[in-house]
Design a protein around this motif. Structure first.
Motif, PDB file in Angstrom:
ATOM      1  N   LEU A  49       0.827  -1.206   0.000  1.00 30.00           N
ATOM      2  CA  LEU A  49       0.000   0.000   0.000  1.00 30.00           C
ATOM      3  C   LEU A  49       0.862   1.256   0.000  1.00 30.00           C
ATOM      4  O   LEU A  49       0.607   2.195  -0.763  1.00 30.00           O
ATOM      5  CB  LEU A  49      -0.935  -0.018   1.214  1.00 30.00           C
ATOM      6  CG  LEU A  49      -1.967   1.092   1.291  1.00 30.00           C
ATOM      7  CD1 LEU A  49      -2.910   1.019   0.098  1.00 30.00           C
ATOM      8  CD2 LEU A  49      -2.759   0.971   2.579  1.00 30.00           C
ATOM      9  N   SER A  52       2.487   1.543  -3.516  1.00 29.81           N
ATOM     10  CA  SER A  52       1.512   1.900  -4.551  1.00 29.81           C
ATOM     11  C   SER A  52       1.081   3.354  -4.432  1.00 29.81           C
ATOM     12  O   SER A  52       1.031   4.087  -5.429  1.00 29.81           O
ATOM     13  CB  SER A  52       0.279   1.000  -4.455  1.00 29.81           C
ATOM     14  OG  SER A  52       0.628  -0.337  -4.631  1.00 29.81           O
ATOM     15  N   ALA A  77      -1.449   2.772   6.290  1.00 27.43           N
ATOM     16  CA  ALA A  77      -0.340   1.858   5.987  1.00 27.43           C
ATOM     17  C   ALA A  77       0.714   1.879   7.089  1.00 27.43           C
ATOM     18  O   ALA A  77       1.319   0.854   7.399  1.00 27.43           O
ATOM     19  CB  ALA A  77       0.291   2.210   4.648  1.00 27.43           C
TER      20      ALA A  77
END
Length: 160
Positions: A49, A52, A77
């Motif tokens: 996460l 990304s 995250a």
């Protein structure tokens, strides 16, 4: 109307969601003896996460989008992946007197798969951008620019 205050407030909003997700996933820690699979999954999800969303941040989003992305990385995250949980699991799985070194296996797997996820996240964006480029000059520009995104993915892996 200060963007820093908005970022902090949103991070504080997303943090409990990351903690609750980690807590729910931690129930799988008992499935494999000597390997806390729930903590591993949480850490890998947090790594993926962060990487990304970091790739999206590297694309120069607008000010509001930047605040939301940074808050998700720091809040959700950041709470989902935790260095302290990694250290606790490594120390709990290591006992040199009994020659039990499951903690080192867990640490090596976590570092290896975290790097693999970071590589996949960074190269996926590079691959999608290169496939959309028609000219060879544009492809050369993308190759030069991809180093910044790879460093971004590495930064978010190290953040974990």
């Amino acid at each position: 109307n200060d963007p820093a205050q908005h970022s902090i407030a949103l991070s504080l909003f997303f943090s409990p969601l990351g903690v609750l997700t980690r807590w729910r996933i931690s129930r799988y820690n008992r499935l494999i003896a000597g390997f806390p699979i729930g903590t591993f999954i949480s850490n890998m999800l947090g790594c993926a996460l962060s990487g990304s969303l970091g790739q999206l941040l590297a694309g120069n989003p607008g000010p509001r989008e930047r605040i939301v992305l940074q808050s998700l990385i720091r809040g959700f995250a950041g709470s989902l992946s935790s260095v302290s949980a990694l250290v606790v699991e490594v120390l709990a799985g290591t006992d040199p007197i009994l020659f039990r070194f499951d903690g080192f296996t867990y640490a090596a797997c976590t570092i290896f798969w975290g790097m693999v996820i970071g590589f996949i996240v960074s190269t996926t964006l590079d691959w999608t951008e290169k496939s959309a480029v028609a000219g060879a000059a544009d492809a050369a520009t993308d190759v030069v620019g991809s180093g910044d995104r790879n460093l971004t993915a590495l930064f978010f892996f190290l953040h974990y």
